[in-house]
Design an enzyme around this catalytic site. Structure first.
Site, PDB file in Angstrom:
ATOM      1  N   GLU A 121       1.231  -1.142  -0.225  1.00  0.00           N
ATOM      2  CA  GLU A 121      -0.021  -0.144  -0.181  1.00  0.00           C
ATOM      3  C   GLU A 121       1.042   1.394   0.133  1.00  0.00           C
ATOM      4  O   GLU A 121       0.632   2.189   1.123  1.00  0.00           O
ATOM      5  CB  GLU A 121      -0.783   0.278   1.329  1.00  0.00           C
ATOM      6  N   GLU A 134      -4.922  -8.827  -0.096  1.00  0.00           N
ATOM      7  CA  GLU A 134      -5.712  -8.532   0.707  1.00  0.00           C
ATOM      8  C   GLU A 134      -7.315  -8.497   0.366  1.00  0.00           C
ATOM      9  O   GLU A 134      -7.647  -7.311  -0.239  1.00  0.00           O
ATOM     10  CB  GLU A 134      -5.376  -7.161   1.796  1.00  0.00           C
TER      11      GLU A 134
HETATM   12  O1  AHR Z   1      -4.994  -6.224   7.119  1.00  0.00           O
HETATM   13  C1  AHR Z   1      -4.710  -4.660   7.980  1.00  0.00           C
HETATM   14  C2  AHR Z   1      -4.624  -3.807   7.277  1.00  0.00           C
HETATM   15  O2  AHR Z   1      -5.107  -3.460   6.563  1.00  0.00           O
HETATM   16  C3  AHR Z   1      -2.478  -4.111   6.386  1.00  0.00           C
HETATM   17  O3  AHR Z   1      -1.503  -3.995   7.239  1.00  0.00           O
HETATM   18  C4  AHR Z   1      -2.612  -2.991   5.493  1.00  0.00           C
HETATM   19  O4  AHR Z   1      -1.960  -2.987   4.393  1.00  0.00           O
HETATM   20  C5  AHR Z   1      -4.203  -2.974   5.246  1.00  0.00           C
HETATM   21  O5  AHR Z   1      -4.515  -1.448   5.427  1.00  0.00           O
END
Ligand code: AHR
Length: 500
Positions: free
Chosen positions: A175, A304
């Site tokens: 990110e 994610e």
């Molecule tokens: O999964 C939690 C967080 O969500 C991670 O660290 C980040 O990559 C995302 O914003």
């Protein structure tokens, strides 16, 4: 056959793209009680462990055939310095991303690799782009993977592991448009060229795929910049194999506030309608990727994903701990179905996260452990790993409540690695059972075996006191004239396996 049965037709003669097993990947960040307590208890713990890693958690995860595990973050990856977590003298640091708690670094590179080995998963390591350097990352990869006696390989051997580790995937930052450094696309792609060129695996027996940071929203500017950078690469410059997409199910915007338990039908529908946006998101980002990469060489890695809900009452909100209900099970099935339908471009996905964090597989509290409804969907879907998708036609109908509308049912089918036909059916509707008439031409079996995951209520959960409220149970269905009659309870998931 019920009068109102939904006709599902599976065309077993037209196997399509491979549903890569890596779409069932998982994510284990240094966050809350995931690593410390959930996975790592240390060799001297009373909790049964192998080399410090919980035996119960490993045994449960092995049943899922976890293909890969992503570590150490997440946002944490861009503050992680690998030298803090090797050797005898570990350097304790604060976990600045997640509550400022102490991280002893007792769980470092060797412990992660041991954990991946114990659960039978490939290692996916995210390197630090935000607060690290190209040299730091390059040294880490050399430390882990060098198969010749370099100074770093000798240091690894001195720390107990002479053989090179296999790093199957490397993420170049996390990110970077937000917690990874708030970079512009131009700033990130400049880093991507350098990390993509100079950070490599040196284990000649184990190829490694590099994954660039991709978008975290429907916006396509970032994707465009990353894909253009890839397209413009020259000769012996740099390369990467995948681009990430981070896409959480957060209804009603940030901060996440939808309750994880004690919710009603409206909440159920809002969360599931939100999760179904995954399909449009993938389509939109894939269209930009197709522009630069029509041969689909670059994987869209849904790195994610999962439901991000209100934190458990009384928990540290920085630990992202939430309960997991039958709604999460339905949500998991719907997303896995979407990934499978996009199998030609989506060849990896990592649910967030594995233990005690967000939409977890497993929850622990001291020596106690419980499997979540999401865990059971992943278990039921194991036959889809590396299977070939089969075309399925059906009328999904519609389910509506309080101004929210979505399909009533969902279905996917595939030819498994061992030649069986596997069918997954989901009844999204929380009120009406769904009757299906599933036809598979050429089927000779008289009976079909399967598993169904259903629950007393849409918000039923498994707890340490009642761990089996939501667990799959076996079903056997008769086949009549090549057709299966299936009745699926409201808000339920079923997976059937046909020997043919
Ligand atoms: O999964 C939690 C967080 O969500 C991670 O660290 C980040 O990559 C995302 O914003």
């Amino acid at each position: 056959m019920a009068q109102d049965a939904i006709a599902v037709h599976v065309d077993a003669s037209q196997p399509g793209a491979k549903i890569d097993r890596h779409i069932f990947g998982q994510f284990a960040e240094h966050l809350g009680t995931q690593i410390y307590g959930g996975i790592w208890v240390g060799r001297h713990s009373k909790i049964p462990n192998t080399l410090g890693i919980r035996k119960d958690v490993v045994a449960a995860l092995r049943e899922l055939h976890v293909p890969d595990v992503r570590w150490p973050g997440g946002c944490y990856a861009d503050q992680y310095h690998w030298r803090d977590g090797i050797g005898k003298a570990r350097k304790a640091r604060l976990n600045a991303s997640w509550g400022g708690v102490l991280d002893t670094n007792a769980f470092g590179t060797h412990e992660f690799m041991e954990f991946a080995k114990q659960i039978g998963a490939e290692a996916y390591v995210s390197v630090n782009v935000g607060s690290g350097t190209v040299k730091e990352a390059a040294d880490w990869l050399e430390y882990m993977t060098a198969d010749k006696p370099t100074a770093l390989a000798k240091e690894r051997a001195a720390n107990g592991h002479p053989a090179p580790y296999k790093v199957a995937f490397m993420g170049i930052g996390n990110e970077s448009w937000d917690c990874g450094g708030l970079m512009t696309p131009t700033e990130y792609t400049a880093q991507l060229r350098l990390y993509g060129r100079f950070v490599n695996s040196y284990n000649s027996a184990a190829p490694m795929q590099k994954i660039a940071v991709g978008p975290g929203s429907p916006d396509t500017d970032w994707t465009d910049a990353v894909m253009k950078t890839w397209k413009d690469r020259r000769g012996w410059s740099f390369d990467f194999n995948g681009m990430s997409l981070h896409a959480y199910t957060v209804f009603g915007g940030w901060p996440p506030h939808m309750p994880a338990t004690d919710f009603g039908e409206q909440d159920y529908a809002e969360v599931l309608s939100e999760t179904l946006k995954m399909d449009g998101l993938i389509q939109k980002q894939s269209a930009v990727m197709d522009k630069y990469d029509p041969d689909k060489k670059i994987t869209l890695v849904v790195d994610e994903w999962g439901a991000w809900l209100a934190a458990t009452k009384g928990s540290n909100t920085a630990f992202l701990q939430q309960q997991n209900s039958q709604r999460d099970a339905v949500l998991a099935a719907l997303n896995l179905n979407i990934f499978a339908r996009h199998a030609d471009r989506v060849r990896m996905a990592n649910i967030a996260q594995m233990v005690n964090v967000l939409q977890a597989m497993i929850m622990t509290d001291g020596a106690k452990m419980v499997r979540t409804p999401t865990y059971y969907v992943f278990k039921m879907y194991v036959p889809f790993q590396d299977a070939q998708i089969l075309p399925v036609t059906f009328d999904a109908g519609s389910y509506s409540v309080g101004g929210i509308s979505m399909p009533r049912v969902d279905a996917i089918a595939a030819r498994s690695k061992d030649g069986k036909t596997v069918i997954a059916l989901t009844n999204i509707d929380p009120n009406r059972p769904a009757n299906f008439a599933v036809s598979v031409p050429g089927i000779t079996a008289e009976q079909v075996q399967g598993q169904v995951l259903t629950a007393p209520k849409i918000d039923s959960v498994n707890t340490f006191q009642a761990p089996n409220t939501v667990t799959p149970r076996p079903v056997t269905l008769p086949v009549k004239d090549g057709t299966l009659a299936v009745t699926l309870a409201p808000a339920s998931v079923m997976v059937l396996t046909l020997d043919r």
